[in-house]
Scaffold this motif. Structure first.
Motif, PDB file in Angstrom:
ATOM      1  N   ASP A   1       0.806  -1.216   0.000  1.00  0.00           N
ATOM      2  CA  ASP A   1       0.000   0.000   0.000  1.00  0.00           C
ATOM      3  C   ASP A   1       0.839   1.266   0.000  1.00  0.00           C
ATOM      4  OD1 ASP A   1      -2.388  -1.473   0.107  1.00  0.00           O
ATOM      5  OD2 ASP A   1      -2.200  -1.701   2.282  1.00  0.00           O
ATOM      6  N   LEU A   2       2.163   1.133   0.134  1.00  0.00           N
ATOM      7  CA  LEU A   2       3.030   2.301   0.234  1.00  0.00           C
ATOM      8  C   LEU A   2       3.867   2.551  -1.003  1.00  0.00           C
ATOM      9  CD1 LEU A   2       4.396   1.818   3.891  1.00  0.00           C
ATOM     10  CD2 LEU A   2       2.486   3.264   3.143  1.00  0.00           C
ATOM     11  N   VAL A   3       4.213   1.499  -1.730  1.00  0.00           N
ATOM     12  CA  VAL A   3       5.149   1.633  -2.848  1.00  0.00           C
ATOM     13  C   VAL A   3       4.541   2.457  -3.974  1.00  0.00           C
ATOM     14  CG1 VAL A   3       6.328  -0.530  -2.339  1.00  0.00           C
ATOM     15  CG2 VAL A   3       4.340  -0.521  -3.893  1.00  0.00           C
ATOM     16  N   LEU A   4       5.428   3.031  -4.778  1.00  0.00           N
ATOM     17  CA  LEU A   4       5.011   3.771  -5.971  1.00  0.00           C
ATOM     18  C   LEU A   4       4.836   2.786  -7.109  1.00  0.00           C
ATOM     19  CD1 LEU A   4       4.529   6.379  -7.577  1.00  0.00           C
ATOM     20  CD2 LEU A   4       6.999   6.510  -7.959  1.00  0.00           C
ATOM     21  N   ILE A   5       3.620   2.696  -7.609  1.00  0.00           N
ATOM     22  CA  ILE A   5       3.329   1.820  -8.738  1.00  0.00           C
ATOM     23  C   ILE A   5       2.318   2.525  -9.625  1.00  0.00           C
ATOM     24  CG2 ILE A   5       1.459   0.571  -7.571  1.00  0.00           C
ATOM     25  CD1 ILE A   5       2.563  -1.984  -8.959  1.00  0.00           C
ATOM     26  N   GLY A   6       2.566   2.486 -10.916  1.00  0.00           N
ATOM     27  CA  GLY A   6       1.684   3.193 -11.831  1.00  0.00           C
ATOM     28  C   GLY A   6       0.339   2.523 -11.986  1.00  0.00           C
ATOM     29  N   ARG A   7       0.352   1.210 -12.288  1.00  0.00           N
ATOM     30  CA  ARG A   7      -0.890   0.471 -12.476  1.00  0.00           C
ATOM     31  C   ARG A   7      -0.617  -1.012 -12.292  1.00  0.00           C
ATOM     32  NH1 ARG A   7      -3.267   1.012 -18.278  1.00  0.00           N
ATOM     33  NH2 ARG A   7      -1.450  -0.312 -18.704  1.00  0.00           N
ATOM     34  N   TRP A   8      -1.407  -1.647 -11.458  1.00  0.00           N
ATOM     35  CA  TRP A   8      -1.253  -3.077 -11.204  1.00  0.00           C
ATOM     36  C   TRP A   8      -2.613  -3.691 -10.879  1.00  0.00           C
ATOM     37  CZ3 TRP A   8       2.149  -6.757 -12.034  1.00  0.00           C
ATOM     38  CH2 TRP A   8       1.961  -7.990 -11.425  1.00  0.00           C
ATOM     39  N   PRO A   9      -2.893  -4.875 -11.393  1.00  0.00           N
ATOM     40  CA  PRO A   9      -2.110  -5.613 -12.395  1.00  0.00           C
ATOM     41  C   PRO A   9      -2.283  -5.004 -13.776  1.00  0.00           C
ATOM     42  CG  PRO A   9      -4.132  -6.771 -11.908  1.00  0.00           C
ATOM     43  CD  PRO A   9      -4.095  -5.599 -10.969  1.00  0.00           C
ATOM     44  N   PRO A  10      -1.472  -5.463 -14.734  1.00  0.00           N
ATOM     45  CA  PRO A  10      -1.575  -4.892 -16.085  1.00  0.00           C
ATOM     46  C   PRO A  10      -2.968  -5.135 -16.680  1.00  0.00           C
ATOM     47  CG  PRO A  10       0.452  -6.154 -15.819  1.00  0.00           C
ATOM     48  CD  PRO A  10      -0.386  -6.448 -14.618  1.00  0.00           C
ATOM     49  N   ALA A  11      -3.374  -4.212 -17.536  1.00  0.00           N
ATOM     50  CA  ALA A  11      -4.650  -4.389 -18.230  1.00  0.00           C
ATOM     51  C   ALA A  11      -4.589  -5.688 -19.042  1.00  0.00           C
ATOM     52  CB  ALA A  11      -4.913  -3.185 -19.128  1.00  0.00           C
ATOM     53  N   PRO A  12      -5.693  -6.414 -19.222  1.00  0.00           N
ATOM     54  CA  PRO A  12      -7.076  -6.017 -18.892  1.00  0.00           C
ATOM     55  C   PRO A  12      -7.539  -6.537 -17.525  1.00  0.00           C
ATOM     56  CG  PRO A  12      -7.138  -7.963 -20.273  1.00  0.00           C
ATOM     57  CD  PRO A  12      -5.675  -7.644 -20.059  1.00  0.00           C
ATOM     58  N   PHE A  13      -6.606  -7.023 -16.691  1.00  0.00           N
ATOM     59  CA  PHE A  13      -7.023  -7.576 -15.409  1.00  0.00           C
ATOM     60  C   PHE A  13      -7.576  -6.479 -14.511  1.00  0.00           C
ATOM     61  CE2 PHE A  13      -3.615 -10.272 -17.062  1.00  0.00           C
ATOM     62  CZ  PHE A  13      -4.253 -11.502 -17.067  1.00  0.00           C
ATOM     63  N   ALA A  14      -8.541  -6.850 -13.722  1.00  0.00           N
ATOM     64  CA  ALA A  14      -9.177  -5.900 -12.799  1.00  0.00           C
ATOM     65  C   ALA A  14      -9.556  -6.645 -11.516  1.00  0.00           C
ATOM     66  CB  ALA A  14     -10.391  -5.265 -13.455  1.00  0.00           C
ATOM     67  N   PRO A  15      -9.707  -5.966 -10.399  1.00  0.00           N
ATOM     68  CA  PRO A  15      -9.528  -4.519 -10.223  1.00  0.00           C
ATOM     69  C   PRO A  15      -8.056  -4.126 -10.219  1.00  0.00           C
ATOM     70  CG  PRO A  15      -9.972  -5.533  -8.119  1.00  0.00           C
ATOM     71  CD  PRO A  15     -10.101  -6.632  -9.144  1.00  0.00           C
ATOM     72  N   GLN A  16      -7.794  -2.887 -10.553  1.00  0.00           N
ATOM     73  CA  GLN A  16      -6.437  -2.382 -10.608  1.00  0.00           C
ATOM     74  C   GLN A  16      -6.205  -1.349  -9.517  1.00  0.00           C
ATOM     75  OE1 GLN A  16      -6.261  -0.944 -14.672  1.00  0.00           O
ATOM     76  NE2 GLN A  16      -5.255  -2.816 -15.343  1.00  0.00           N
ATOM     77  N   GLU A  17      -4.932  -1.178  -9.161  1.00  0.00           N
ATOM     78  CA  GLU A  17      -4.557  -0.154  -8.199  1.00  0.00           C
ATOM     79  C   GLU A  17      -3.280   0.522  -8.670  1.00  0.00           C
ATOM     80  OE1 GLU A  17      -3.685  -1.844  -4.412  1.00  0.00           O
ATOM     81  OE2 GLU A  17      -2.486  -3.474  -5.238  1.00  0.00           O
ATOM     82  N   GLY A  18      -2.982   1.684  -8.114  1.00  0.00           N
ATOM     83  CA  GLY A  18      -1.797   2.431  -8.496  1.00  0.00           C
ATOM     84  C   GLY A  18      -2.124   3.909  -8.655  1.00  0.00           C
ATOM     85  N   VAL A  19      -1.110   4.682  -8.986  1.00  0.00           N
ATOM     86  CA  VAL A  19      -1.299   6.123  -9.126  1.00  0.00           C
ATOM     87  C   VAL A  19      -2.305   6.436 -10.224  1.00  0.00           C
ATOM     88  CG1 VAL A  19      -0.141   8.318  -9.612  1.00  0.00           C
ATOM     89  CG2 VAL A  19       1.041   6.560  -8.290  1.00  0.00           C
ATOM     90  N   ALA A  20      -2.247   5.684 -11.342  1.00  0.00           N
ATOM     91  CA  ALA A  20      -3.161   5.928 -12.452  1.00  0.00           C
ATOM     92  C   ALA A  20      -4.612   5.677 -12.069  1.00  0.00           C
ATOM     93  CB  ALA A  20      -2.780   5.057 -13.646  1.00  0.00           C
ATOM     94  N   GLN A  21      -4.847   4.872 -11.026  1.00  0.00           N
ATOM     95  CA  GLN A  21      -6.195   4.570 -10.558  1.00  0.00           C
ATOM     96  C   GLN A  21      -6.616   5.460  -9.389  1.00  0.00           C
ATOM     97  OE1 GLN A  21      -4.512   2.135 -12.323  1.00  0.00           O
ATOM     98  NE2 GLN A  21      -6.285   2.441 -13.648  1.00  0.00           N
ATOM     99  N   GLY A  22      -5.830   6.516  -9.143  1.00  0.00           N
ATOM    100  CA  GLY A  22      -6.221   7.473  -8.119  1.00  0.00           C
ATOM    101  C   GLY A  22      -5.458   7.382  -6.819  1.00  0.00           C
ATOM    102  N   ASP A  23      -4.488   6.466  -6.725  1.00  0.00           N
ATOM    103  CA  ASP A  23      -3.700   6.343  -5.491  1.00  0.00           C
ATOM    104  C   ASP A  23      -2.565   7.365  -5.492  1.00  0.00           C
ATOM    105  OD1 ASP A  23      -5.345   4.255  -4.828  1.00  0.00           O
ATOM    106  OD2 ASP A  23      -3.928   2.687  -5.400  1.00  0.00           O
TER     107      ASP A  23
END
Length: 299
Positions: A113-135
């Motif tokens: 929950d702390l690390v910098l990650i752009g988007r995980w897991p890669p598309a098209p898998f969902a749900p995703q988390e990361g900065v691109a998803q609002g984190d």
């Protein structure tokens, strides 16, 4: 001895001095200036301060010849207030990093929950988390997260040795602004250029910002730049030669540290507050711009 041509009434114009002379001892050349009033002082006049030297009149708080600061309150080299403990914020930052490290060791799942990650897991898998998803908080939380003992050990030693002199020279508010802005710049460049599924963490971006500001401080004090340059070159070699190092964070933090450091230490006193905090605001605008650009690419 040759004389300039002309009549008896002609005078040779005075030649500018190549080296300043002490304002209390006009016959003594010197390259040292008081960190408060910026008047040149010789070895007999300079009084050691937390960073650099002060003249006797500034130490006494007097107005001297009128060039000393109007306020009697001591100021740092960058114009900040002199604190009783000039290393307090450095200690607090180290404490926060160590506390987060201990928490991660106790609860390893917290790291996700702390690390910098752009988007995980890669598309098209969902749900995703990361900065691109609002984190967005990950841009900051990753600056205080470490997993390996060697990683936090190296970063905290660097923070102590670089942060202490910078905090004393800048003052607490300016020092904290430098640290956070440099760390965010490192996070932004990592988010922009790194693989979005690659998790990164550590205070290295902020630490490299301190490296850049240290170069500005050494230049401001007219000290020998070679040790700082050598140390920086060694760290850059490690950055690009060691696997699993986020070079983007190092470069982003370094560039931000150089920009903010020089803005804080090399501007005229009359408008330095505007330039100092204006440079921080400018870097933050770039950080937000890069973050929005990358988010648009990933969503």
């Amino acid at each position: 001895m040759e004389h300039a041509p002309g009549g008896p009434g002609d005078q040779t114009p005075p030649q500018p001095q190549s080296t300043p002379v002490c304002y209390r001892h006009p016959g003594r050349e010197t390259g040292i200036r008081c960190i408060r009033c910026e008047r040149p002082i010789c070895g007999d006049c300079m009084v050691s301060a937390s960073v650099g030297f002060q003249c006797p009149e500034c130490v006494r708080g007097g107005s001297g010849t009128g060039h000393a600061p109007a306020a009697n309150r001591p100021r740092t080299l960058a114009g900040g207030a002199v604190a009783a403990d000039p290393h307090l914020f450095t200690k607090i930052l180290i404490g926060i990093n160590v506390a987060v490290f201990i928490a991660v060791q106790a609860h390893s799942s917290l790291l996700n929950d702390l690390v910098l990650i752009g988007r995980w897991p890669p598309a098209p898998f969902a749900p995703q988390e990361g900065v691109a998803q609002g984190d967005w908080y990950r841009m900051v939380s990753s600056m205080f997260a470490h997993q390996e003992y060697w990683h936090i050990g190296f970063n905290m030693l660097s923070l102590w040795f670089l942060g202490g002199p910078l905090e004393a020279a800048l003052g607490r508010a300016r020092y904290l602004a430098l640290y956070l802005v440099s760390g965010l710049a490192g996070s932004a460049l990592t988010y922009l250029l790194a693989d979005p599924s690659q998790a990164t963490l550590g205070a290295s971006g902020a630490i490299f910002g301190l490296f850049g500001a240290t170069a500005a401080l050494v230049r401001r004090l007219n000290a020998d730049m070679r040790p700082v340059i050598a140390l920086l070159v060694i760290n850059l070699i490690l950055t690009f030669g060691w696997a699993n190092i986020a070079w983007q964070a190092h470069i982003g933090g370094l560039v931000a540290g150089v920009v903010v450091g020089f803005a804080m230490l090399h501007v005229p006193r009359e408008r330095r507050t505007l330039v100092q905090y204006g440079s921080c605001a400018l870097v933050l605008v770039v950080v937000v711009g890069l973050t929005l650009l990358r988010t648009a690419q990933l969503t």
